[in-house]
Design an enzyme around this catalytic site. Structure first.
Site, PDB file in Angstrom:
ATOM      1  N   ALA A 110      -9.279   5.667   4.554  1.00  0.00           N
ATOM      2  CA  ALA A 110      -9.065   6.842   5.406  1.00  0.00           C
ATOM      3  C   ALA A 110     -10.326   7.681   5.580  1.00  0.00           C
ATOM      4  O   ALA A 110     -11.068   7.937   4.631  1.00  0.00           O
ATOM      5  CB  ALA A 110      -7.942   7.727   4.875  1.00  0.00           C
ATOM      6  N   GLY A 111     -10.528   8.111   6.819  1.00  0.00           N
ATOM      7  CA  GLY A 111     -11.567   9.071   7.142  1.00  0.00           C
ATOM      8  C   GLY A 111     -12.917   8.515   7.532  1.00  0.00           C
ATOM      9  O   GLY A 111     -13.781   9.252   8.009  1.00  0.00           O
TER      10      GLY A 111
ATOM     11  N   LYS B 241       0.877  -1.169   0.000  1.00  0.00           N
ATOM     12  CA  LYS B 241       0.000   0.000   0.000  1.00  0.00           C
ATOM     13  C   LYS B 241       0.914   1.217   0.000  1.00  0.00           C
ATOM     14  O   LYS B 241       1.661   1.452   0.950  1.00  0.00           O
ATOM     15  CB  LYS B 241      -0.905   0.017   1.224  1.00  0.00           C
ATOM     16  CG  LYS B 241      -1.796   1.258   1.285  1.00  0.00           C
ATOM     17  CD  LYS B 241      -2.456   1.420   2.639  1.00  0.00           C
ATOM     18  CE  LYS B 241      -3.073   2.799   2.749  1.00  0.00           C
ATOM     19  NZ  LYS B 241      -3.536   3.103   4.126  1.00  0.00           N
TER      20      LYS B 241
ATOM     21  N   ASN C 141      -9.030   1.629  10.165  1.00  0.00           N
ATOM     22  CA  ASN C 141      -8.068   1.452  11.238  1.00  0.00           C
ATOM     23  C   ASN C 141      -8.496   2.224  12.471  1.00  0.00           C
ATOM     24  O   ASN C 141      -8.982   1.661  13.445  1.00  0.00           O
ATOM     25  CB  ASN C 141      -6.669   1.864  10.777  1.00  0.00           C
ATOM     26  CG  ASN C 141      -5.569   1.461  11.759  1.00  0.00           C
ATOM     27  OD1 ASN C 141      -4.421   1.310  11.367  1.00  0.00           O
ATOM     28  ND2 ASN C 141      -5.871   1.252  13.030  1.00  0.00           N
ATOM     29  N   THR C 142      -8.352   3.561  12.413  1.00  0.00           N
ATOM     30  CA  THR C 142      -8.613   4.378  13.596  1.00  0.00           C
ATOM     31  C   THR C 142     -10.029   4.210  14.121  1.00  0.00           C
ATOM     32  O   THR C 142     -10.249   4.180  15.335  1.00  0.00           O
ATOM     33  CB  THR C 142      -8.349   5.858  13.276  1.00  0.00           C
ATOM     34  OG1 THR C 142      -7.040   5.994  12.720  1.00  0.00           O
ATOM     35  CG2 THR C 142      -8.445   6.710  14.534  1.00  0.00           C
TER      36      THR C 142
END
Length: 270
Positions: A192-193, A104, A214-215
């Site tokens: 992301a996001g 990635k 992830n987060t």
């Protein structure tokens, strides 16, 4: 979670994966929490940042042993890289450590938004493709940049929904949907996001091929429960896309037909 049929499995670079969820491995409260989240999400791939792990004193062998035990395909990434040479060198190191050609590609151009450097990203992608890597570039929803990455040899794009770690969901729905519509045959994974399972379900309803999270999982109060919720959201969104959603209308349309209504209602009687 329902295992997708082979006819509808996620296929990248000719390889089929068991799930349309990709799961990150950073910022979990513990290795056990990470392990439980992997079990709960059942991801097709799990990502790992080589530079961050090597620079983190807590990255003991136990982390890598945990990843091996789960037997989920690994997707190393070049997180933290700011130059083309950094990203290419990190990718080569990751190939040696993890014995995989998958990468990635992350190349950050702005420290505040963590937005990718589009010019450097295209150059790094072209170099890595020539070196035999299967490159999944982290990019924005910019259609022209996406096309240049495809021209460089990438077979997959990973556009962001919002800046990394914000949990805002999709901040430019128009741009992301245009990207999907203009590149109908290219695997697109929203990276992301995303902060909620509903965000994941939404982009899957639009026809995106998968999500990387992830987060949103690692920073949840109960990461494993959130991982499971995201897996279900992705499954629901994909099922809705395949079912063919109704066309959105501006005016109300009665769902109950007039035929069969009591005659006094049809005549306007009380």
């Amino acid at each position: 979670m329902t295992i997708p049929s082979s006819a509808d499995a996620l296929t990248l670079y000719g390889e089929t994966f068991a799930s349309r969820v990709l799961l990150g491995t950073s910022r979990y409260p513990s290795l056990q929490s990470l392990s439980d989240s992997i079990d709960a999400a059942g991801p097709g791939m799990i990502t790992v940042a080589l530079r961050r792990q090597m620079n983190d004193g807590t990255a003991a062998a136990g982390f890598f042993e945990l990843l091996k035990r789960h037997r989920v395909p690994l997707l190393p990434n070049t997180a933290g890289c700011l130059t083309v040479n950094e990203a290419v060198t990190t990718a080569h190191m990751a190939r040696e450590v993890f014995e995989t050609d998958w990468i990635k590609l992350e190349l950050i151009g702005d420290d505040y938004t963590l937005q990718p450097d589009p010019v450097g990203l295209i150059e790094a992608a072209a170099r890595l493709v020539r070196d035999g890597f299967k490159v999944l570039p982290y990019c924005t929803e910019d259609l022209v940049i996406g096309r240049r990455l495809l021209d460089a040899g990438c077979e997959v794009l990973m556009p962001w929904g919002a800046p990394i770690g914000t949990g805002k969901g999709v901040i430019n729905p128009y741009g992301l949907r245009v990207l999907r519509e203009r590149l109908p045959d290219v695997p697109l994974i929203v990276d992301a996001g995303l902060g909620l399972p509903s965000h994941a379900a939404q982009v899957m309803e639009w026809g995106f091929d998968g999500v990387l999270i992830n987060t949103a999982v690692s920073q949840a109060t109960h990461p494993d429960a959130m991982a499971r919720a995201f897996a279900l959201g992705v499954e629901a969104g994909r099922a809705a896309y395949l079912a063919g959603p109704m066309t959105e209308r501006d005016a109300a349309v009665a769902s109950t037909p007039v035929v069969g209504m009591p005659f006094w209602h049809q005549d306007g009687g009380s």
